[in-house]
Design an enzyme around this catalytic site. Structure first.
Site, PDB file in Angstrom:
ATOM      1  N   ARG A 286       0.915  -1.029  -0.037  1.00 39.24           N
ATOM      2  CA  ARG A 286      -0.043  -0.095  -0.011  1.00 39.24           C
ATOM      3  C   ARG A 286       0.912   0.953   0.014  1.00 39.24           C
ATOM      4  NH1 ARG A 286      -2.901   1.376   3.871  1.00 39.24           N
ATOM      5  NH2 ARG A 286      -1.321   0.881   5.744  1.00 39.24           N
ATOM      6  N   CYS A 287       0.413   2.258  -0.627  1.00 39.32           N
ATOM      7  CA  CYS A 287       1.266   3.452  -0.934  1.00 39.32           C
ATOM      8  C   CYS A 287       1.275   4.114   0.616  1.00 39.32           C
ATOM      9  CB  CYS A 287       0.897   4.387  -1.888  1.00 39.32           C
ATOM     10  SG  CYS A 287      -1.080   4.781  -1.641  1.00 39.32           S
TER      11      CYS A 287
END
Ligand code: NAD
Length: 489
Positions: A286-287
């Site tokens: 996930r960013c």
């Protein structure tokens, strides 16, 4: 049980399925066992040109459709997604290896986002204001840009498609979406659902393929007026350069190295729960994942012990009862294992995980035991580089100012979280942390459909998607001065 993915995922061009002109297909592998899951069209420049040509033909009528009516078309797609939600979740789970439960949550998020933008068709607001000139009205209206080029990552496949397609379309653009090569089936399925609902052919064209072969020609295409990209900072930088050359608008949603601060007055059990989710959910892909966990000195040992113990007990697998699944492909797994080895070679202590899962059920998949590592210099490359996997680094902070300084010691600035019971610390943190999203007492998550998401520094180029703010990415503002001659009444 619905079948998860097709044998082949072709392109969608002009509302029809098309193989690549070359006739070539590439293999997409199942992250849970390494076997070929499906084949997808290996598109190249000619396929991209066909997609852009179809979009150019479709855009004038779509752009001339009243925004409210465009919103109603999107609403039909949303309803069709709702009806097909199990099929979508199955495709997401099959392509990523995440559990059905997590895939269903992601699908629900994509549907909620679609609903928000369907309604934005009724609210495509400009402004009306006064003028210095008598008998003049000044106002702004939104107009489509033309053709949007959309390029996405595979980490949350249906969310990423929805995040780009819905705002681009409601603004009256036609769009060409370059699907992520690690999630071709989900993008293909969205195309099928959208076209079966009501979307006119050519308004959304979907091209499968690799970045260099299908993404690059889209970015370089002179008829693409806006490029919206979700992916790595390195690729984003190149896209900005190439599309910037012709002054096309560019929106970059890039990486993160997100800090998660645990203060000495935090509820440690609560903080622990969120730290685990922030660092390891979606296998850390996930960013916004919390890859730097910064803990006040006086609670460091106690928090570390709990964090490590809990991480060792996380279940790694594809089922609903598991905490995290595999990473997306073999190359990514290797790069994560190499990062753990690099950390060791720099004197880092691997307190938990960091190895490939080698038991018979998981050894052929891309599974890794979630890793917690301490003893890495906060300025070392490993502390600054996004790894995009289930690896969290621990840092000790002397107090609030030190924790804040550590949080800000990053070239990225996407999300940042603090756990504290002090309202003064919480507010001060939000005010002084360098991040597009600040979170108090939860996790480094933060993209509700109606809220603008994005970061500073290497996390983006200043645009915000989704929310109402995404309309600024996908539309042109036009000033209209309306002059009246009262004597002619
Ligand atoms: P990536 O940059 O390698 O690839 C992303 C997409 O870009 C893929 O579709 C790929 O085919 C395409 N691409 C690659 N090279 C290209 C080129 N030269 N021209 C045009 N397109 C090209 O990223 P990834 O490894 O697939 O995804 C992970 C990255 O995405 C991480 O950095 C993560 O933080 C980021 N991400 C950001 C957000 C956000 O909202 N900020 C959300 C999800 C993921």
């Amino acid at each position: 049980m619905v079948s998860a993915v097709p044998e082949k995922a072709p392109n969608w061009i002009d509302g029809a399925e098309r193989p690549a002109a070359s006739g070539h297909w590439f293999e997409k592998r199942d992250p849970t066992n390494g076997r070929v899951l499906l084949r997808a069209a290996r598109s190249e420049r000619g396929d991209v040109e066909a997609a852009v040509a179809a979009a150019l033909r479709a855009q004038p009528a779509w752009g001339a459709t009243p925004a409210v009516a465009r919103g109603l078309v999107l609403l039909e797609i949303v309803k069709a997604m709702q009806a097909a939600r199990e099929e979508i979740a199955a495709a997401v789970a099959a392509e990523t290896g995440k559990s059905r439960k997590d895939a269903a949550v992601e699908t629900a998020g994509a549907i909620a986002l679609g609903l928000f933008y369907a309604s934005e068709g009724q609210r495509l607001y400009g402004r009306t204001t006064t003028s210095a000139v008598a008998h003049r009205r000044a106002l702004t209206v939104r107009k489509p840009i033309g053709i949007a080029g959309l390029i996405i990552a595979a980490n949350t496949p249906i969310a990423n498609v929805a995040w780009k397609a819905f705002p681009a379309l409601v603004c009256g653009n036609a769009a060409v979406l370059k699907a992520a090569e690690d999630a071709p089936a989900t993008a293909w399925l969205f195309g099928r659902i959208a076209h079966a609902a009501v979307l006119p052919g050519g308004v959304l064209d979907i091209v499968q393929g690799f970045g260099a072969e299908a993404g690059a020609p889209l970015v370089a295409h002179r008829d693409i007026g806006v490029v919206s990209f979700t992916g790595s900072t390195e690729v984003g930088r190149g896209i900005q350069r190439i599309a910037g050359e012709r002054l096309a608008r560019v929106s970059l949603e890039l990486g993160g190295k997100n800090p998660f601060v645990v203060a000495d007055d935090a509820d440690l059990d609560f903080a622990l729960r969120w730290a685990l989710l922030s660092a390891f959910s979606n296998a850390g892909q996930r960013c916004a994942s919390a890859s730097r966990v910064i803990v006040f000195d006086s609670v460091y040992d106690s928090f570390r012990a709990r964090f490590v113990e809990a991480a060792r007990h996380l279940r790694v697998g594809p089922e609903d009862g598991d905490d995290l699944g595999p990473v997306i492909n073999e190359e990514q797994l290797r790069s994560l294992l190499a990062a753990v080895a690099e950390a060791r070679s720099q004197g880092g202590r691997v307190l938990a995980g960091g190895e490939r899962c080698t038991d018979p059920a998981r050894r052929d998949g891309y599974y890794m035991q979630p890793a917690i590592i301490e003893g890495i210099d906060p300025d070392a490359d490993l502390s600054c580089r996004e790894l995009f996997g289930p690896i969290a680094f621990l840092y000790r902070a002397r107090g609030f100012d030190d924790a804040l300084a550590l949080a800000n010691r990053s070239p990225y600035g996407l999300t940042a979280c603090i756990h504290t019971r002090s309202v003064d610390r919480a507010w001060n943190f939000a005010e002084r942390v360098r991040a597009g999203v600040a979170i108090v007492n939860a996790g480094t998550f933060g993209s509700e459909p109606h809220m603008p998401f994005g970061g500073v520094g290497l996390s983006g180029n200043g645009t915000r998607e989704p929310g109402t703010e995404a309309l600024d990415v996908y539309s042109e503002l036009q000033d209209v001065y309306f002059n009246v001659q009262p004597e002619k009444v």
